[in-house]
Design a protein around this motif. Sequence first.
Motif, short mmCIF file in Angstrom:
data_model
loop_
_atom_site.label_atom_id
_atom_site.label_comp_id
_atom_site.label_asym_id
_atom_site.label_seq_id
_atom_site.Cartn_x
_atom_site.Cartn_y
_atom_site.Cartn_z
N CYS A 64 34.25 8.44 41.89
CA CYS A 64 35.26 8.93 42.82
C CYS A 64 34.64 9.73 43.96
O CYS A 64 35.11 9.67 45.11
N LEU A 65 33.58 10.47 43.64
CA LEU A 65 32.88 11.22 44.68
C LEU A 65 32.24 10.28 45.70
O LEU A 65 32.29 10.54 46.91
N LYS A 66 31.70 9.18 45.22
CA LYS A 66 31.09 8.21 46.14
C LYS A 66 32.15 7.55 47.02
O LYS A 66 31.94 7.34 48.22
N ALA B 248 33.88 10.47 37.57
CA ALA B 248 33.86 11.53 38.59
C ALA B 248 32.85 11.21 39.69
O ALA B 248 33.13 11.41 40.88
N ASN B 249 31.69 10.71 39.30
CA ASN B 249 30.68 10.33 40.29
C ASN B 249 31.14 9.15 41.13
O ASN B 249 30.86 9.08 42.34
N ASN C 274 36.30 8.44 52.63
CA ASN C 274 37.14 9.60 52.89
C ASN C 274 38.52 9.46 52.22
O ASN C 274 39.56 9.79 52.80
N SER D 127 40.48 10.36 48.51
CA SER D 127 40.40 11.08 47.24
C SER D 127 41.04 10.25 46.13
O SER D 127 42.04 9.54 46.35
N PHE E 140 34.89 8.90 47.97
CA PHE E 140 35.30 9.91 48.95
C PHE E 140 34.27 10.02 50.09
O PHE E 140 34.63 10.11 51.27
N LYS E 141 32.99 10.02 49.74
CA LYS E 141 31.94 10.13 50.76
C LYS E 141 31.89 8.89 51.65
O LYS E 141 31.67 8.98 52.87
#
Length: 320
Positions: free
Chosen positions: A213-215, A210-211, A221, A223, A217-218
């Motif tokens: 994937c969040l990185k 999850a972390n 951009n 998902s 995305f940041k």
Amino acid sequence: MDRSQSEQDGHQKQKQDHHFMEIPELDDDPFTEEDLQAIEAAFEAATSSLPKKRSSSPEDDGPDHKTQQRRQSQSARRRLPNSVLALQHPNAFLLSPCRQANARMKYPVMMFGGVIKYSRTAVEVEKAALEILKNFQAKKKAVGQNAIGFDIEWKPTFKRGVPPGKAAVMQICGGTSCCYVMHIVHSGIPRSLQLLLEDSSILKVGVGIANDCLKVFKDYNVSTKAVEDLSYLAKRKVVEGLQNWGLASLTEKLICKELLKPNKIRLGNWEAKFLSKDQLQYAATDAFASWYLYEVLLSLPDAEKDTARNQSEELRAVSL
């Protein structure tokens, strides 16, 4: 024989002696005659009260019975038990393995042994992502395969207030034959790779995913859908799993293999122009381990159900 030949033979004999004498031999007789007599007397005194078995007579055993008995007695007196001899060795305790310490050292190293496909340009990454999609769909139709190991790497920072680098490397693995290592810090995330990440029919598995994937995305951009954290899955499947598993600890727990995490690679420069051979092997092995552990966990029953079933069986046995 000339002098040079003699020296050569002597040198060869020294090499042979060194080869066969790596561990010093114990003397056959480390005690004096007086010590041996005292030990023998103490042994006879301790055993004299025990009932003795009836032995056959010398006449039944033949004329050499007494001679043979005397030789056996001398041999028993001169050769002490191994437990006594072992204490005479200066490094006796070093010769005994430590089971608890060596248990981990005996684990074989987890390493991906298939083909590593490395891509660093947008064209190469696009081609790699299309190949992954094609292979995934074919495997899904054949065996119902619906998961891939997923992981990312980035350049760390060691200065306060300085943020870490962008996600630099993305590795994907869905089997034992091939793993893909994509240098996205140079290529970006092309269209085919974005489709792969956003495809909800393709399950991405990893530890702390999850972390990751969040990185992504940041930084880009984009998902990432359909993800499952192996640490949470392990809590459902492993009875002793009530902890936050790391990829290395989970590898040891499930398959008894060691996943190497050398700091010089793990904390290295993942934004380099080209990845080194060690970096490629490290990245591919992480993604492969994620996929492999997911397959293992998937084959295990849920720990809660298994525990409830065992408790039910125990209650039924008590009632009977």
